[in-house]
Design an enzyme around this catalytic site. Structure first.
Site, short mmCIF file in Angstrom:
data_model
loop_
_atom_site.label_atom_id
_atom_site.label_comp_id
_atom_site.label_asym_id
_atom_site.label_seq_id
_atom_site.Cartn_x
_atom_site.Cartn_y
_atom_site.Cartn_z
N GLU A 359 0.82 -1.21 0.00
CA GLU A 359 0.00 0.00 0.00
C GLU A 359 0.85 1.26 0.00
O GLU A 359 0.51 2.24 -0.68
CB GLU A 359 -0.92 0.01 1.23
CG GLU A 359 -1.85 1.21 1.27
CD GLU A 359 -2.70 1.25 2.52
OE1 GLU A 359 -3.90 1.53 2.41
OE2 GLU A 359 -2.16 1.00 3.61
N GLU A 364 -1.45 6.41 -5.76
CA GLU A 364 -2.59 7.19 -5.27
C GLU A 364 -2.55 7.37 -3.75
O GLU A 364 -3.32 8.17 -3.19
CB GLU A 364 -3.92 6.56 -5.70
CG GLU A 364 -4.27 5.26 -4.99
CD GLU A 364 -3.72 4.04 -5.69
OE1 GLU A 364 -4.23 2.94 -5.42
OE2 GLU A 364 -2.78 4.18 -6.51
N CYS A 501 -8.13 -7.53 11.17
CA CYS A 501 -6.67 -7.35 11.26
C CYS A 501 -6.03 -8.15 12.38
O CYS A 501 -4.82 -8.38 12.34
CB CYS A 501 -6.35 -5.87 11.45
SG CYS A 501 -6.99 -4.81 10.13
#
Length: 566
Positions: A359, A364, A501
């Site tokens: 990530e 972006e 998570c």
């Protein structure tokens, strides 16, 4: 209810799926390499083979229990059989165990010791295959693979990604991406769940430990860390601390001792995400935009959706994940010469997730083309650093996180468990904050580890429909139902890893049902003890909006969707 006789012991069973489960319920730890209770039955390793009273042998993982069965689990015949299986596996295995990334935690080596395999009678037929380090999240070492199929079934049956599978036949069989591609050339989403179930070092975490050590040793560098909520209830597993215990204070102390200048709580970033995502949800509802708003906190889900369902791009929240929001805020904060003291900043995230490594590289997710977070360390990597440093983690005292980013809300803490994002958003939309109102949200159906949860809630007289899904296979099924018109929602929370998570691809492995429940309970217990329950009531976050974020909210907190990779 039925009864079986296992090694002379009468054992009852009810709805157990196989004989293996009944045996383990009888407190007999029968060995396995390819069996996971949440994966499909494969029966490849045959280590769980047992014998009945007629001399028939069969794999206990694939045999349904029947009333009156008489089972033997440790006859001399079975012991020889298991030792031979392990010898054959080791004969085709890269046995450079001393430097293996799985050294000390390898299940294959553990079973070899347990079964008394002290020599291998068969010729070493180990083949040499190139190690695949193309992914930013995981490393594939085919030389360590024992063809148990756990990673294949996880990637296919549970996650519906299908990035790897079996290829070729016989002694040439490999687990590999199609057409000998590297893993980075596939549709792998970097969730790391294949690494979680791998019993050897065939799939491991792509580590950034050395780079972080170098930064910590540089006197001209300020190294700061942010710590995700789920890390604090799993790290203790590596140091003999009771399952699910919140060790955040100890971790902050350990990180300071390692040389980190400041240690912040990603819960602060989660509070920012809640505020921004709730506003985005209300804007979509008020404008009558069709389709649900999908959360964007999980990078593995975002990549899965982009690959499998590109037509849903406009439905994914434009908000950055807590890691990326906080990373941008930290870097903006340290641009001030009075704060950076003329030194370089290295920003490190400590995450439960391997996908976070990818990530931080996504265009972006960057600000003005600059990577906001420099390195991601998983829970497992941080545990390794603490051990290497000689810190006796279990004995050190706790310390508080550093200001001005050391205070988070209970809503931010529960981000680490499935349903936590939705619950935090519901708290944000709730006008009051009394205990009764918080309990109403807590009991609305948002909690629990089911693969899919559905709920409705009232916002100023309007009914808002929401769904909470964990596991990409479950998400895939839900998206198909949404596209077919079978169901409709306003808000959908997706976490790639089952149960959220707390079971991320970078967490300590070997987490059974009790550990999973303890980790979730640890986060919820932490939430109970937090004075601030709602993200929008965090005074430090509100001050940020009036200060550093003024005029920069979209630039720092939302994805730059106009940027594409070169």
């Amino acid at each position: 209810m039925g009864f079986m006789t296992i090694d002379g012991q009468r054992v009852e069973f009810t709805n157990e799926p196989n004989v293996l489960t009944v045996i383990r319920n009888a407190e007999i730890d029968i060995p396995t390499l390819c069996y996971h209770s949440e994966l499909s039955i494969y029966g490849a390793c045959r280590l769980c083979t047992v014998e009945d009273d007629r001399g028939k042998t069969f794999a206990s993982c694939a045999e349904p229990p029947r009333d009156g069965m008489v089972i033997y689990t440790n006859t001399p015949r079975l012991m020889r059989y298991r030792r031979t299986i392990l010898e054959l596996l080791l004969a085709a295995h890269d046995r450079d165990c001393t430097t293996c990334v799985k050294s000390g935690e390898c299940h294959l080596l553990e079973l070899a010791h347990r079964m008394g395999v002290d020599r291998i009678r068969f010729k070493n037929r180990e083949a040499k295959y190139p190690i695949d380090e193309s992914s930013p999240a995981i490393v594939r070492n085919p030389n360590k693979c024992i063809l148990c199929g756990d990673c294949v079934r996880m990637c296919d049956n549970v996650q519906s990604v299908n990035a790897i599978d079996f290829a070729y036949r016989g002694t040439s069989t490999l687990v590999t991406p199609a057409f000998n591609k590297t893993i980075a050339q596939t549709n792998c989403v970097n969730c790391g769940q294949c690494r979680v179930v791998c019993p050897t070092g065939a799939i491991s975490i792509k580590t950034n430990i050395d780079e972080v050590w170098d930064a910590l040793a540089d006197p001209n560098t300020i190294v700061v860390a942010q710590v995700a909520p789920a890390v604090r209830v799993a790290l203790g597993d590596k140091f003999g601390i009771p399952k699910g215990e919140n060790v955040m204070g100890k971790l902050v102390n350990a990180l300071h001792r390692l040389g980190f200048h400041e240690v912040y709580d990603t819960t602060y970033g989660a509070d920012l995400t809640v505020i921004e995502e709730a506003e985005e949800l209300l804007e979509r509802i008020s404008s009558g935009t069709k389709g649900p708003l999908f959360t964007s906190c999980c990078p593995a889900w975002v990549k899965f959706c982009e690959t499998r369902y590109p037509e849903l791009a406009d439905n994914i929240s434009t908000c950055r994940s807590p890691q990326q929001m906080f990373g941008a805020v930290i870097r903006e904060y340290y641009r001030n010469p009075e704060i950076n003291q003329g030194k370089k900043l290295v920003s490190v995230s400590i995450m439960p997730c391997t996908a976070k490594k990818e990530e931080i590289l996504r265009p972006e997710s960057m600000t003005n083309g600059r990577q906001d977070v420099d390195y991601v360390l998983t829970t497992t990597e941080v545990a390794s650093m603490i051990r290497k440093s000689g810190i006796r983690f279990e004995n050190i005292d706790g310390e508080s996180t550093d200001m001005p980013f050391g205070i988070g809300s209970g809503g931010g803490v529960i981000f680490g468990v499935t349903g936590g994002v939705t619950e935090a958003v519901l708290r944000r939309l709730q006008t009051g904050h009394s205990r009764v109102e918080m309990d109403r949200i807590r009991t609305s159906g948002v909690r629990g580890d089911e693969g899919l949860k559905e709920l409705t809630f009232d916002y100023m007289g309007k009914e808002i429909r929401a769904a909470v899904v964990n596991g990409l296979g479950n998400a895939d099924k839900l998206v198909k139902r949404i596209q077919s018109g079978e169901v409709s929602y306003d808000f959908v929370e997706v976490m790639a890893c089952r149960r959220g998570c707390i079971m991320g691809g970078g967490q300590p492995v070997g987490a059974g049902p009790r550990t999973r429940k303890a980790r979730a309970k640890g986060l919820y217990d932490t939430d109970v003890n937090m004075q601030i329950k709602k993200s929008n009531e965090n005074p430090m976050v509100l001050a940020l909006y009036e200060g550093l974020l003024k005029g920069k909210t979209h630039q720092l907190l939302h994805r730059n969707l106009g940027v594409t990779e070169n």
